[in-house]
Design a protein around this motif. Structure first.
Motif, PDB file in Angstrom:
ATOM      1  N   HIS A 138      -6.119  -1.120  -8.681  1.00 39.17           N
ATOM      2  CA  HIS A 138      -4.819  -0.876  -8.547  1.00 39.17           C
ATOM      3  C   HIS A 138      -4.351  -2.807  -9.144  1.00 39.17           C
ATOM      4  O   HIS A 138      -5.071  -4.550  -9.089  1.00 39.17           O
ATOM      5  CB  HIS A 138      -3.530  -1.574  -6.788  1.00 39.17           C
ATOM      6  CG  HIS A 138      -2.676  -1.215  -7.080  1.00 39.17           C
ATOM      7  ND1 HIS A 138      -1.564  -2.317  -7.459  1.00 39.17           N
ATOM      8  CD2 HIS A 138      -1.977  -0.149  -7.039  1.00 39.17           C
ATOM      9  CE1 HIS A 138      -0.356  -1.913  -7.634  1.00 39.17           C
ATOM     10  NE2 HIS A 138      -0.276  -0.581  -7.528  1.00 39.17           N
ATOM     11  N   HIS A 181       0.965   4.884  -2.942  1.00 38.57           N
ATOM     12  CA  HIS A 181       2.083   3.772  -3.276  1.00 38.57           C
ATOM     13  C   HIS A 181       3.110   5.576  -3.372  1.00 38.57           C
ATOM     14  O   HIS A 181       3.027   6.458  -4.323  1.00 38.57           O
ATOM     15  CB  HIS A 181       2.133   3.011  -4.061  1.00 38.57           C
ATOM     16  CG  HIS A 181       1.356   1.764  -4.408  1.00 38.57           C
ATOM     17  ND1 HIS A 181       0.878   1.065  -4.595  1.00 38.57           N
ATOM     18  CD2 HIS A 181       1.844   1.504  -2.279  1.00 38.57           C
ATOM     19  CE1 HIS A 181       0.884  -0.552  -3.660  1.00 38.57           C
ATOM     20  NE2 HIS A 181       1.034   0.316  -2.902  1.00 38.57           N
ATOM     21  N   ASN A 237       5.298   6.163  -5.289  1.00 36.16           N
ATOM     22  CA  ASN A 237       5.568   5.803  -6.650  1.00 36.16           C
ATOM     23  C   ASN A 237       4.394   6.848  -7.500  1.00 36.16           C
ATOM     24  O   ASN A 237       4.952   7.126  -8.738  1.00 36.16           O
ATOM     25  CB  ASN A 237       6.415   4.688  -7.754  1.00 36.16           C
ATOM     26  CG  ASN A 237       5.486   4.071  -8.106  1.00 36.16           C
ATOM     27  OD1 ASN A 237       4.939   3.503  -6.205  1.00 36.16           O
ATOM     28  ND2 ASN A 237       5.169   3.199  -8.562  1.00 36.16           N
ATOM     29  N   HIS A 238       3.292   7.071  -7.144  1.00 40.53           N
ATOM     30  CA  HIS A 238       2.438   8.028  -7.068  1.00 40.53           C
ATOM     31  C   HIS A 238       2.455   9.505  -6.306  1.00 40.53           C
ATOM     32  O   HIS A 238       1.864  10.549  -6.689  1.00 40.53           O
ATOM     33  CB  HIS A 238       1.371   7.299  -7.062  1.00 40.53           C
ATOM     34  CG  HIS A 238       1.015   6.784  -8.390  1.00 40.53           C
ATOM     35  ND1 HIS A 238       0.620   5.869  -9.338  1.00 40.53           N
ATOM     36  CD2 HIS A 238       1.835   4.861  -8.010  1.00 40.53           C
ATOM     37  CE1 HIS A 238       1.008   4.801 -10.017  1.00 40.53           C
ATOM     38  NE2 HIS A 238       1.925   4.550  -8.653  1.00 40.53           N
ATOM     39  N   HIS A 258      -3.833   6.950  -6.564  1.00 42.43           N
ATOM     40  CA  HIS A 258      -3.375   5.855  -4.653  1.00 42.43           C
ATOM     41  C   HIS A 258      -2.363   6.565  -3.668  1.00 42.43           C
ATOM     42  O   HIS A 258      -1.742   7.648  -4.552  1.00 42.43           O
ATOM     43  CB  HIS A 258      -3.220   4.087  -5.423  1.00 42.43           C
ATOM     44  CG  HIS A 258      -2.491   3.613  -5.537  1.00 42.43           C
ATOM     45  ND1 HIS A 258      -1.994   3.695  -7.416  1.00 42.43           N
ATOM     46  CD2 HIS A 258      -1.343   2.673  -6.032  1.00 42.43           C
ATOM     47  CE1 HIS A 258      -1.480   3.375  -7.886  1.00 42.43           C
ATOM     48  NE2 HIS A 258      -0.669   2.592  -6.838  1.00 42.43           N
TER      49      HIS A 258
HETATM   50 ZN    ZN Z   1       0.873   1.446  -7.140  1.00 47.74          ZN
END
Ligand code: ZN
Length: 304
Positions: free
Chosen positions: A162, A101, A103-104, A99
């Protein structure tokens, strides 16, 4: 060797022998997976910014002695740590995103531009790549359900979910914008969550990047290796580890991912997170005692 091959020597003889896979953990849900020929990156987030702010982060940024990085809030624009990325990532052919976000996904534009790798992910992920200057020819937008032949590997895209953050109050709709100024942390929208079944080197590896899944979408898959997101939000899900491993036929190798505290820099103690990961290991052993279960540390490479 798979159980089926063990039972049938003739079938085994016809198959090319499977390769050893090398899995290197980058922290968060980040990995490099290779059979020695093709390099697949998963959620490669190496910038590990020190962030604070709901809904993803703590109210106060985690502090550790010697960490002089500024704490970023959700309205700040993050910048990739290109030095760490260059030290740790060489060539890459595919970058898969669970996904989008930050931090990915926030390091994907730099990594894709530098390596020429093909980015595979949701519309939000594709837009993060576009906004970051990745050429359109390098972006494959998927929705879940695709099963793509990609030269020496194939990749089945699995609809997923998620983590149920904030005590199950988590919900995020919308799609990350595709142009305009650089994204604030809060503008990296989830954009839907996907998992991936990667067939590489004669093996099948199933990878999750968040602490949830759709049971009927994984029921009957028989991966050789599964990467399971193992941090505490998995406790929001009914029998999270048990249901998943039974649906997958108790895979031979179970690897914890997304187990760490991501606001801490590389090298900082992760004692609390590792204690939580131990409870995940206990859950795996209870449901699947014959599985090899691993909790790789940052930049550790495991061979499976
Ligand atoms: Zn996330």
């Amino acid at each position: 060797m798979s159980p089926a091959a063990r039972r049938s020597p003739r079938r085994a003889a016809r198959r090319p022998s499977p390769s050893r896979l090398r899995l290197t953990h980058f922290g968060a849900a980040g990995w490099s997976i290779t059979d020695g020929r093709t390099v697949v990156l998963l959620d490669p987030y190496l910038s590990r910014i020190r962030f604070q702010g709901r809904p993803y982060g703590p109210a106060e940024a985690p502090a550790v002695a010697g960490d002089r990085r500024p704490a970023l809030g959700m309205d700040d624009v993050p910048v990739s740590d290109t030095r760490t990325i260059d030290e740790r990532i060489g060539e890459a052919h595919f970058v898969l995103l669970s996904h989008s976000h930050f931090n990915h996904c926030m390091d994907v534009p730099y990594i894709a531009r530098r390596t020429g790798a093909t980015v595979i992910g949701s519309e939000s992920t594709a837009n993060v790549a576009r906004l970051g200057g990745v050429p359109e020819a390098q972006i494959l937008t998927v929705r879940g359900g695709e099963d793509y032949a990609l030269g020496a590997v194939s990749i089945r895209v699995i609809p997923s979910l998620h983590s149920a953050l904030s005590g199950k109050h988590y919900f995020q709709s919308g799609t990350t914008r595709r142009d305009g100024p650089p994204l604030h942390l809060s503008e990296y929208l989830e954009g839907g969550t996907l998992a991936y079944l990667i067939r590489i080197g004669g093996r099948a590896l199933l990878a999750f990047g968040s602490m949830n899944y759709v049971e009927r979408e994984v029921e009957g898959l028989r991966p050789d290796v599964v990467l399971v997101a193992a941090a505490a939000p998995r406790r929001e899900i009914h029998d999270d580890t048990g249901r998943l491993l039974r649906a997958l036929g108790r895979p031979p190798v179970v690897v914890a991912t997304h187990w760490d505290v991501q606001g801490l820099p590389y090298g900082a103690p992760q004692d609390e997170a590792l204690k939580e990961a131990d409870t995940f290991v206990t859950e795996v052993r209870a449901v699947s005692p014959r599985s090899r279960v691993l909790v790789p540390r940052h930049f550790e490479t495991v061979t499976v």
